[in-house]
Design a protein around this motif. Structure first.
Motif, PDB file in Angstrom:
ATOM      1  N   SER A  61       1.144   1.132   8.806  1.00 57.65           N
ATOM      2  CA  SER A  61       0.792   2.043   9.900  1.00 57.65           C
ATOM      3  C   SER A  61       1.695   1.884  11.115  1.00 57.65           C
ATOM      4  N   SER A  62       2.172   0.684  11.367  1.00 57.13           N
ATOM      5  CA  SER A  62       3.066   0.413  12.498  1.00 57.13           C
ATOM      6  C   SER A  62       3.641  -0.984  12.313  1.00 57.13           C
ATOM      7  N   LEU A  63       4.558  -1.346  13.153  1.00 56.15           N
ATOM      8  CA  LEU A  63       5.108  -2.695  13.100  1.00 56.15           C
ATOM      9  C   LEU A  63       4.438  -3.617  14.111  1.00 56.15           C
ATOM     10  N   SER A  64       3.398  -3.124  14.755  1.00 51.54           N
ATOM     11  CA  SER A  64       2.684  -3.921  15.755  1.00 51.54           C
ATOM     12  C   SER A  64       1.716  -4.881  15.074  1.00 51.54           C
ATOM     13  N   MET A  65       1.802  -6.126  15.465  1.00 46.37           N
ATOM     14  CA  MET A  65       0.880  -7.145  14.963  1.00 46.37           C
ATOM     15  C   MET A  65       0.075  -7.662  16.137  1.00 46.37           C
ATOM     16  N   PRO A  66      -1.174  -7.949  15.994  1.00 49.33           N
ATOM     17  CA  PRO A  66      -2.011  -7.619  14.842  1.00 49.33           C
ATOM     18  C   PRO A  66      -2.383  -6.140  14.857  1.00 49.33           C
ATOM     19  N   GLY A  67      -3.010  -5.716  13.812  1.00 47.23           N
ATOM     20  CA  GLY A  67      -3.517  -4.351  13.744  1.00 47.23           C
ATOM     21  C   GLY A  67      -2.831  -3.460  12.741  1.00 47.23           C
ATOM     22  N   VAL A  68      -1.712  -3.889  12.201  1.00 47.74           N
ATOM     23  CA  VAL A  68      -1.016  -3.072  11.218  1.00 47.74           C
ATOM     24  C   VAL A  68      -1.892  -2.936   9.973  1.00 47.74           C
ATOM     25  N   LYS A  69      -1.875  -1.760   9.366  1.00 48.43           N
ATOM     26  CA  LYS A  69      -2.604  -1.518   8.127  1.00 48.43           C
ATOM     27  C   LYS A  69      -1.580  -1.294   7.018  1.00 48.43           C
ATOM     28  N   TRP A  70      -1.702  -2.078   5.963  1.00 47.30           N
ATOM     29  CA  TRP A  70      -0.800  -1.984   4.822  1.00 47.30           C
ATOM     30  C   TRP A  70      -1.474  -1.196   3.705  1.00 47.30           C
ATOM     31  N   PHE A  71      -0.773  -0.195   3.182  1.00 51.42           N
ATOM     32  CA  PHE A  71      -1.259   0.616   2.065  1.00 51.42           C
ATOM     33  C   PHE A  71      -2.685   1.105   2.332  1.00 51.42           C
ATOM     34  N   ASP A  72      -2.904   1.626   3.524  1.00 50.86           N
ATOM     35  CA  ASP A  72      -4.231   2.093   3.922  1.00 50.86           C
ATOM     36  C   ASP A  72      -4.700   3.190   2.968  1.00 50.86           C
ATOM     37  N   GLY A  73      -5.865   3.000   2.382  1.00 51.75           N
ATOM     38  CA  GLY A  73      -6.436   3.981   1.469  1.00 51.75           C
ATOM     39  C   GLY A  73      -6.583   3.474   0.044  1.00 51.75           C
ATOM     40  N   ILE A  74      -5.991   2.326  -0.244  1.00 47.91           N
ATOM     41  CA  ILE A  74      -6.137   1.796  -1.602  1.00 47.91           C
ATOM     42  C   ILE A  74      -7.105   0.618  -1.585  1.00 47.91           C
ATOM     43  N   GLN A  75      -7.670   0.376  -2.743  1.00 47.64           N
ATOM     44  CA  GLN A  75      -8.548  -0.775  -2.916  1.00 47.64           C
ATOM     45  C   GLN A  75      -8.017  -1.614  -4.063  1.00 47.64           C
ATOM     46  N   LEU A 118       5.010  -3.713  -5.158  1.00 50.37           N
ATOM     47  CA  LEU A 118       3.811  -3.143  -5.779  1.00 50.37           C
ATOM     48  C   LEU A 118       4.091  -2.793  -7.246  1.00 50.37           C
ATOM     49  N   GLU A 119       5.234  -2.188  -7.485  1.00 48.29           N
ATOM     50  CA  GLU A 119       5.605  -1.781  -8.831  1.00 48.29           C
ATOM     51  C   GLU A 119       6.018  -2.976  -9.696  1.00 48.29           C
ATOM     52  N   TYR A 120       6.842  -3.853  -9.182  1.00 50.17           N
ATOM     53  CA  TYR A 120       7.335  -5.002  -9.950  1.00 50.17           C
ATOM     54  C   TYR A 120       6.191  -5.875 -10.457  1.00 50.17           C
ATOM     55  N   PHE A 121       5.229  -6.141  -9.580  1.00 45.79           N
ATOM     56  CA  PHE A 121       4.105  -6.985  -9.965  1.00 45.79           C
ATOM     57  C   PHE A 121       2.968  -6.204 -10.628  1.00 45.79           C
ATOM     58  N   GLU A 122       3.199  -4.915 -10.847  1.00 44.71           N
ATOM     59  CA  GLU A 122       2.219  -4.054 -11.515  1.00 44.71           C
ATOM     60  C   GLU A 122       0.839  -4.208 -10.879  1.00 44.71           C
ATOM     61  N   VAL A 123       0.797  -4.088  -9.562  1.00 50.39           N
ATOM     62  CA  VAL A 123      -0.455  -4.248  -8.839  1.00 50.39           C
ATOM     63  C   VAL A 123      -1.402  -3.123  -9.241  1.00 50.39           C
ATOM     64  N   ASP A 124      -2.559  -3.507  -9.723  1.00 53.51           N
ATOM     65  CA  ASP A 124      -3.570  -2.563 -10.182  1.00 53.51           C
ATOM     66  C   ASP A 124      -4.484  -2.227  -9.011  1.00 53.51           C
ATOM     67  N   PHE A 125      -4.330  -1.030  -8.482  1.00 48.29           N
ATOM     68  CA  PHE A 125      -5.130  -0.623  -7.328  1.00 48.29           C
ATOM     69  C   PHE A 125      -5.755   0.737  -7.596  1.00 48.29           C
ATOM     70  N   HIS A 126      -6.723   1.085  -6.771  1.00 49.67           N
ATOM     71  CA  HIS A 126      -7.395   2.374  -6.867  1.00 49.67           C
ATOM     72  C   HIS A 126      -7.266   3.079  -5.524  1.00 49.67           C
ATOM     73  N   GLY A 127      -7.109   4.379  -5.564  1.00 50.73           N
ATOM     74  CA  GLY A 127      -6.982   5.163  -4.349  1.00 50.73           C
ATOM     75  C   GLY A 127      -5.542   5.593  -4.124  1.00 50.73           C
ATOM     76  N   LYS A 128      -5.327   6.201  -2.962  1.00 50.17           N
ATOM     77  CA  LYS A 128      -3.999   6.690  -2.595  1.00 50.17           C
ATOM     78  C   LYS A 128      -3.694   6.287  -1.157  1.00 50.17           C
ATOM     79  N   PHE A 129      -2.442   6.083  -0.899  1.00 51.97           N
ATOM     80  CA  PHE A 129      -2.008   5.778   0.462  1.00 51.97           C
ATOM     81  C   PHE A 129      -0.960   6.807   0.873  1.00 51.97           C
ATOM     82  N   LYS A 130      -0.905   7.085   2.158  1.00 50.66           N
ATOM     83  CA  LYS A 130       0.090   8.027   2.676  1.00 50.66           C
ATOM     84  C   LYS A 130       1.346   7.313   3.137  1.00 50.66           C
ATOM     85  N   GLU A 131       1.189   6.088   3.595  1.00 54.07           N
ATOM     86  CA  GLU A 131       2.323   5.328   4.101  1.00 54.07           C
ATOM     87  C   GLU A 131       2.133   3.851   3.764  1.00 54.07           C
ATOM     88  N   VAL A 132       3.223   3.134   3.672  1.00 53.53           N
ATOM     89  CA  VAL A 132       3.171   1.715   3.326  1.00 53.53           C
ATOM     90  C   VAL A 132       2.521   0.920   4.450  1.00 53.53           C
TER      91      VAL A 132
END
Length: 98
Positions: free
Chosen positions: A72-86, A56-70
């Motif tokens: 949600s789980s390691l279960s696929m499908p259904g994992v949420k990545w950076f939940d809370g950002i747009q 996220l930092e290296y590629f300078e990803v421009d996002f809005h919002g905040k996330f609490k965790e990278v």
């Protein structure tokens, strides 16, 4: 069973690759040094949070919002990545174009 290497690029290619640039960035900015791809890969799968935060930092990803965790789980499908950002993917892709 051992895999056969199909292509081994010249050192000049390796030294100018995006992967080398990322590894150099990690060394300079995160004080993390990896001797080869395998070592980097092992870190990426054992320290998932650190790896994806660095991407996220290296590629300078421009996002809005905040996330609490990278993730949600390691279960696929259904994992949420950076939940809370747009992210506006199209705007992100062309953000540095003149």
């Amino acid at each position: 069973m051992e895999s056969k290497i199909l292509f081994n690029p010249p050192e000049a290619w390796k030294s100018q690759s995006n992967l080398r640039n990322y590894m150099d960035w990690l060394k300079q900015n995160k004080k993390m040094e990896f001797s080869d791809y395998q070592e980097l890969w092992n870190w990426s799968i054992t320290r998932i949070d650190e790896f994806w935060l660095s991407i996220l930092e290296y590629f300078e990803v421009d996002f809005h919002g905040k996330f609490k965790e990278v993730y949600s789980s390691l279960s696929m499908p259904g994992v949420k990545w950076f939940d809370g950002i747009q992210l506006n993917y199209a705007a992100h892709l062309i953000r540095k174009q003149s």
